[in-house]
Design a protein around this motif. Structure first.
Motif: not given
Length: 288
Positions: A150-164
């Motif tokens: 779950i932590a890895a999926m949350i990290a992926l979500y933030f990577f896709l939505t919060r980074t350029y």
């Protein structure tokens, strides 16, 4: 009559299994959604990452957490190599050629693993307690794997939505021509996507090796189930894959308790076929 506590325990185990299955499906769906190619050999890359963790821990004496980080690095490198050596030359080829190329990679990985490491089943013994909550026994190993997934999926979500870079990846998945006109390089984004998808395979490999034994044909056990989840959720649909993973995990887990473990997978396959008739585009596909 089956004791309700067994059903409840199966539901809990299904939730824990669903977290890892969702991680597998999201990595594969990320690659398909951006590059529009299904990596038939994706779960076999996960198996290679499992081997990496096994040898780093069992042979070289690395601590498990460090070997897990090594698995993520190995997965990212493998994902980038697969993209450069196999995917890039066939991007403009017909879909059947793309499937044959990644399918060939699957057989190559299985044969190479058999040649180098034989067909022996290898596992890492992790001594962790079994929790008892209200008469339900929960493996702490599976609980830990679920939390990290779950932590890895949350990290992926933030990577896709919060980074350029993540935003650019989402943009290229929606309109390849427009993103090129805006100054981004689609080929570079494809490479980054493959590396990120490979890193997700590395995370999955690190979490699976503490629960299952790895062998050259490990992909044959989880590969079809992962593709089934991706198709059920809608290829390229990240949310759909997440939902489908937990649905299929519950069907397998609860069905395994009510009938048998083998029948649990059969029931899951039947559910998949029925849902494809009802929702051919996937669970969360929009109705035309």
């Amino acid at each position: 009559m089956i004791d309700p506590i067994f059903i409840l325990e199966a539901v809990v185990n299904g939730i824990l299994l669903g977290g890892v299955l969702a991680l597998l499906a999201l990595g594969l769906n990320l690659i398909f959604g951006v590059i529009d190619i299904v990596w038939i050999a994706y779960v076999d890359l996960v198996a290679l990452c499992m081997y990496a963790v096994y040898f780093l821990v069992a042979v070289y004496g690395w601590p498990l957490w460090l070997a897990g980080l090594g698995s993520i690095a190995v997965g990212a490198v493998l994902g980038a190599l697969v993209h450069v050596l196999i995917i890039t030359p066939i991007l403009a080829s017909p879909p059947i050629n793309q499937l044959l190329a990644t399918g060939g990679l699957l057989f190559f990985i299985q044969s190479a693993a058999t040649l180098f490491w034989s067909t022996d089943h290898r596992s890492i013994r992790v001594s962790m307690p079994t929790l008892e909550v209200g008469g339900i026994f929960i493996s702490f190993t599976r609980l830990l794997a679920f939390g990290l997934a779950i932590a890895a999926m949350i990290a992926l979500y933030f990577f896709l939505t919060r980074t350029y870079t993540g935003t650019a990846i989402r943009a290229v998945s929606q309109d390849r021509e427009a993103i090129a006109l805006m100054g981004a390089r689609p080929q570079r984004l494809y490479l980054v996507t493959s590396a990120v998808g490979g890193a997700m395979a590395g995370v999955a490999g690190a979490l699976l090796i503490i629960q299952y034994a790895v062998h050259p044909y490990f992909g044959a056990a989880f590969g079809p189930l992962t593709f089934m989840i991706c198709v059920l959720g809608g290829l390229g649909n990240m949310v759909g894959a997440f939902v489908a993973a937990f649905i299929m995990a519950q069907v397998i887990s609860v069905g395994g308790v009510i009938v048998s473990t083998e029948m649990g997978y059969v029931i899951a396959f039947v559910v998949f076929i029925v849902m494809m008739f009802l929702r051919p585009g996937g669970l969360l596909a929009r109705r035309e």
